[in-house]
Every structure is written in C-alpha cells, then in structure tokens.
Design a protein around this motif. Structure first.
Motif, mmCIF file in Angstrom:
data_model
loop_
_atom_site.group_PDB
_atom_site.id
_atom_site.type_symbol
_atom_site.label_atom_id
_atom_site.label_comp_id
_atom_site.label_asym_id
_atom_site.label_seq_id
_atom_site.Cartn_x
_atom_site.Cartn_y
_atom_site.Cartn_z
ATOM 1 N N ASP A 5 -29.916 12.199 25.479
ATOM 2 C CA ASP A 5 -30.614 12.884 24.399
ATOM 3 C C ASP A 5 -31.490 11.854 23.679
ATOM 4 O OD1 ASP A 5 -31.454 14.855 22.687
ATOM 5 O OD2 ASP A 5 -29.446 15.432 22.032
ATOM 6 N N PHE A 8 -35.685 11.484 17.571
ATOM 7 C CA PHE A 8 -37.040 10.975 17.330
ATOM 8 C C PHE A 8 -37.188 10.211 16.022
ATOM 9 C CE2 PHE A 8 -38.798 14.513 20.213
ATOM 10 C CZ PHE A 8 -38.912 13.643 21.287
ATOM 11 N N SER A 9 -36.184 10.272 15.172
ATOM 12 C CA SER A 9 -36.292 9.594 13.877
ATOM 13 C C SER A 9 -34.900 9.294 13.351
ATOM 14 C CB SER A 9 -37.021 10.496 12.874
ATOM 15 O OG SER A 9 -36.730 10.093 11.553
ATOM 16 N N GLU A 11 -34.011 9.618 10.515
ATOM 17 C CA GLU A 11 -33.716 10.673 9.532
ATOM 18 C C GLU A 11 -32.974 11.846 10.167
ATOM 19 O OE1 GLU A 11 -34.464 9.953 6.408
ATOM 20 O OE2 GLU A 11 -35.401 8.111 7.135
ATOM 21 N N LEU A 12 -33.098 11.994 11.490
ATOM 22 C CA LEU A 12 -32.430 13.103 12.180
ATOM 23 C C LEU A 12 -31.046 12.720 12.691
ATOM 24 C CD1 LEU A 12 -35.457 14.552 14.214
ATOM 25 C CD2 LEU A 12 -34.485 15.418 12.083
ATOM 26 N N LEU A 15 -27.737 14.701 12.485
ATOM 27 C CA LEU A 15 -27.552 15.882 13.336
ATOM 28 C C LEU A 15 -26.912 15.530 14.673
ATOM 29 C CD1 LEU A 15 -31.085 17.481 12.793
ATOM 30 C CD2 LEU A 15 -28.954 18.151 11.678
ATOM 31 N N TYR A 16 -26.827 14.247 14.981
ATOM 32 C CA TYR A 16 -26.319 13.819 16.284
ATOM 33 C C TYR A 16 -24.914 13.258 16.138
ATOM 34 C CZ TYR A 16 -31.054 14.245 18.117
ATOM 35 O OH TYR A 16 -32.267 14.737 18.509
ATOM 36 N N SER A 175 -31.712 18.668 26.657
ATOM 37 C CA SER A 175 -32.275 18.380 25.341
ATOM 38 C C SER A 175 -33.785 18.559 25.405
ATOM 39 C CB SER A 175 -31.933 16.941 24.954
ATOM 40 O OG SER A 175 -32.968 16.373 24.170
ATOM 41 N N GLU B 11 -35.779 18.838 8.596
ATOM 42 C CA GLU B 11 -35.077 17.659 8.064
ATOM 43 C C GLU B 11 -36.045 16.515 7.767
ATOM 44 O OE1 GLU B 11 -31.872 18.071 7.455
ATOM 45 O OE2 GLU B 11 -32.038 20.041 8.375
ATOM 46 N N LEU B 12 -37.211 16.530 8.409
ATOM 47 C CA LEU B 12 -38.193 15.458 8.193
ATOM 48 C C LEU B 12 -39.186 15.793 7.085
ATOM 49 C CD1 LEU B 12 -38.960 14.478 11.919
ATOM 50 C CD2 LEU B 12 -37.472 13.297 10.300
ATOM 51 N N LEU B 15 -40.470 13.555 4.205
ATOM 52 C CA LEU B 15 -41.412 12.472 4.502
ATOM 53 C C LEU B 15 -42.866 12.926 4.394
ATOM 54 C CD1 LEU B 15 -39.632 11.079 7.698
ATOM 55 C CD2 LEU B 15 -39.514 10.131 5.392
ATOM 56 N N LYS B 148 -31.596 24.316 14.778
ATOM 57 C CA LYS B 148 -30.603 23.683 13.909
ATOM 58 C C LYS B 148 -31.050 22.287 13.474
ATOM 59 C CE LYS B 148 -26.963 26.618 15.559
ATOM 60 N NZ LYS B 148 -25.599 26.835 15.976
ATOM 61 N N MET B 150 -33.112 20.311 14.942
ATOM 62 C CA MET B 150 -33.558 19.414 16.005
ATOM 63 C C MET B 150 -34.892 19.865 16.596
ATOM 64 S SD MET B 150 -29.926 18.870 17.770
ATOM 65 C CE MET B 150 -29.165 17.258 17.905
ATOM 66 N N ALA B 200 -34.173 23.763 26.669
ATOM 67 C CA ALA B 200 -32.738 23.878 26.412
ATOM 68 C C ALA B 200 -32.435 25.126 25.593
ATOM 69 C CB ALA B 200 -32.252 22.632 25.675
#
Lengths: 238, 238
Positions: A5, A8-9, A11-12, A15-16, A175, B11-12, B15, B148, B150, B200
């Motif tokens: 997976d 990309f940031s 900041e995310l 979620l992982y 993903s 979530e971003l 910024l 969610k 992502m 996905a």
C-alpha cells in the motif's frame, strides 16, 4: 500474499495500520536519498531530528550536523540535504555519526515508528529494499514524505517503482494508491528525470544544483544497502 | 490565470486554503453523482447529513431520506445512494426535498464550507461545472471524498478530467496532484469504466447493481446543471 500500500502523505498515516507491517519511508528529494548515500559513504549512523536547534546542538557531542529548511542548507551546520555533501569530500564523513533534520523526511520517519520495521527507501537503494521486503514477507506501506504534507510526484513514483519490483509476489492491486502509483511509474519510468521536470516541487527547486541532485536521486540501484530506523537511529540493517 | 489543485482526501483539507476559492466536491461512487441526478429529476434541494439518525429523523418533516453505509442502503430510509433511485420511478422524487447521508461525500461537503463556492461535481455534470468555473475565474480546489479518507481512483480521475477541460485557460501544472490526475486521466479516458474495474473500491462493490451504477456514474455531460452547497442545502446554482 503480502500486500503493498502507499500512503501519499504523513497526514494520512493515522488511517493506516502499521502494526506488524514494514513501513518504507521515502523522501526522494532529498532526505532519504541523502541518508542512503551517507551510509554508503561510511557514515556510522544518522539521528533524525524534527527541529533544527536540537539537531545543531548535537555538534557538541561530536556529531556532524545536516539540515535544510525549504530546500536550502540551514545556518551553522556542516551539511545541507544534498547527497553530494557526502560524496564531494569537502566534509570528511567516513566513521562519523550525523544528526540530520529535514522539512519532510524526519517527520515521516517518526510518524512511522509503529511499524515492525521502518526502512529508508530511495531509488538509489531500490533493489536492496525490494530484496529486504521479499525476505520479510510482511505487508508493506510506503510512506511518502510529500511536500509539507501534500502529495508529491517523486515519492509516488518511488512507490510505483517499488510495487513494480515486488509484483507478482506481492499483492499490488488492492490499494487504489498503489494502482495509481504503478500507472504513473509506467508513464515516467523511461525518463524519470524528464518526467519530474514538470513536477511543481522540482520546478520550485529550479536551479543548477537542484537539477544535479534530482538526476542523481532518480538513479536506481546505486547502493546495495537497507537503512532501518530503530531506537532513534538510522543504521544499516544487519 | 486561476489554478486547479486537487485534494486527494478530506483529511488533507487543513493543508489547503479554500478562502476565496471554489471547492468542487466529488464522490463519484456515488454521493455526488446521485445528488446531481436527484436535482436533474426535479428534487428541489438536498440536505446532507454526517450522521444517520438525524437524517432519518427528517422524514417527520416531510423529507425523503437517502442513506447508505458501506455501500448498502441503510434501514428505515426511502432511498439508498444509487442514482437509479431517482430515475426508476419506484419512489416519486419530483418536487420533494431529500435528506441524505453518505459515508464519504457529506463529510467532504461540510469540510469544504470555507470556500467561496462549494460546487457538487460528477462526470454527469462535468461540462456544466467546467463552464461555471470558467465564469467564476477563481482558483479551484477539487476535494475528493475518497474512500474512508483514503485516496481513490474514481474521484482522482474526475479531477484529471476537470483539469483537462479547464486547460489551457487555467494553470494545471503548479500542483503535483493535478499533474498526476491528468496523467491518470490520460491513461483511463478512453475507457473509464474499464479502467475503474481494477479499482479496489469498485471491486469491493463487485456485484451487478454496483457495476450498473459505476457505468452510469462515469458518463460525461448527461446533466447540464451545477449544484452548490449553501446554507446547509444543496441547490441548483442560479
């Protein structure tokens, strides 16, 4: 089959789920490229710092200090964030430990600490990282440092290149981020430096030294080593 | 020249500066596609809710209620999140107001409220949105609802398609996210439904109704209207 997976940031990252997974932290321009280069040139280990002042203070403890802010070497440190700082011989680095702070990369490393292993990835050690991941047989999350928290092309391309190396032994289709990175890598792989010339980040660094750095940082498999972030230090994995 | 940026996840959004800009909120599968369809079928306005219970309670005030959770119609509401709910005539919708809650889209709308205008975008009204933006001549931020929080392919493709429509009158090269979305759109545009079959998210909705929805939701320029989110309501822009 373990999966790949891509986040990309930083900041995310909330979620992982990094538990039990391998995080591959990447900041192609230029933090992780420089870290890989540093260790390849005989630096014993690196200590990443989020803030400039504590990093600078490490000089008193015998560390070399490396720091950039907004792409420029910070005042009062030994090295900037160019990999050539470890190659040009101006500052002897072999056998030294380095305290390093960067705009985006250090933050991504610290935020990834929940992972089973935190690996430092770059095009320069792409093949070595892929081999390490094949040995681990764990789910992988590529953590892109991004540009001040935002999506950036060069880290995404690394994610695509790594996924391409790991397929078909890893699941690279569950993903959307990985699927997108693979398609972008396909568009860019024949001329990565040329592709990145259109990147907003690269154009922001539009001067001679930055282009020289960029062309070096997209070279694949220059160094056969895998740095890991463990107990606050970046060392070569045993 | 106004610019087009793309935010891949709500979530971003912290910024991004939305002040004075136009936010185009997109949740192709399926919230914003259904909202556009609803208004095209004579729904007077929609009220988006983040939570299911307050949405359901709106029935007592004469609203139709529409809700899904994890891609399935919620219990005790009139409509799910399929655009065909507004087309198949089972529930008469003309002249009615609709209270709607969805997993991702509603959240993106509320988080975008700082923008000068909050537009509801979908492939179904792509050309109308592009024309609205050309008239506004303001910087644009496409806010992808994502899955969610992502990154998801279908919302990103919409961002690329919109940027392609707006170029060259808008700057579409100053954001790496926009550059990536344009390249992905180029890879996908000849067969968007086919491209998304690998997504996905789409495979997660891998059943007959979902595929029928998906094929409808990627059709371009079916409806010539621009919904805006204003004072808590989604209405057709005057």
């Amino acid at each position: 089959m373990p999966s790949v997976d891509i986040c990309f940031s930083p900041e995310l990252l909330p979620l992982y789920n990094l538990q039990g997974r391998v995080a591959v932290v990447v900041d192609i321009l230029r933090a992780t490229s420089s870290m890989v280069t540093a260790l390849a040139q005989g630096v014993t280990y690196l200590v990443p710092h989020s803030e400039l002042d504590p990093c600078r203070a490490m000089a008193a403890e015998g560390y070399l200090t490396a720091a950039e802010r907004d792409g420029v070497q910070a005042d009062g440190v030994d090295l900037g964030n160019s990999p050539f700082g470890y190659l040009d011989g101006v500052v002897p680095v072999r056998g030294r430990a380095v305290a390093i702070t960067t705009t985006n990369g250090t933050r991504a490393l610290h935020l990834s600490a929940a992972a089973e292993h935190v690996v430092v990835g770059a095009f320069l050690n792409l093949g070595a990282v892929a081999e390490f991941l094949r040995q681990q047989q764990r789910d992988v999350v590529v953590v892109c440092a991004g540009w001040k928290g935002m999506f950036c092309l060069e880290d995404t391309l690394f994610g695509g290149a790594l996924a391409a190396r790991l397929a078909p032994g890893f699941d690279t289709t569950s993903s959307d981020a990985t699927l997108a990175a693979l398609d972008l890598w396909q568009a860019a792989s024949s001329n990565v430096a040329g592709y990145l010339l259109k990147s907003a980040h690269v154009r922001r660094l539009n001067h001679l030294e930055a282009h020289k750095d960029m062309e070096f940082c997209v070279r694949q498999d220059v160094y056969d080593l895998v740095p890991v972030f463990r107990n606050g230090k970046i060392i070569v994995a045993q």
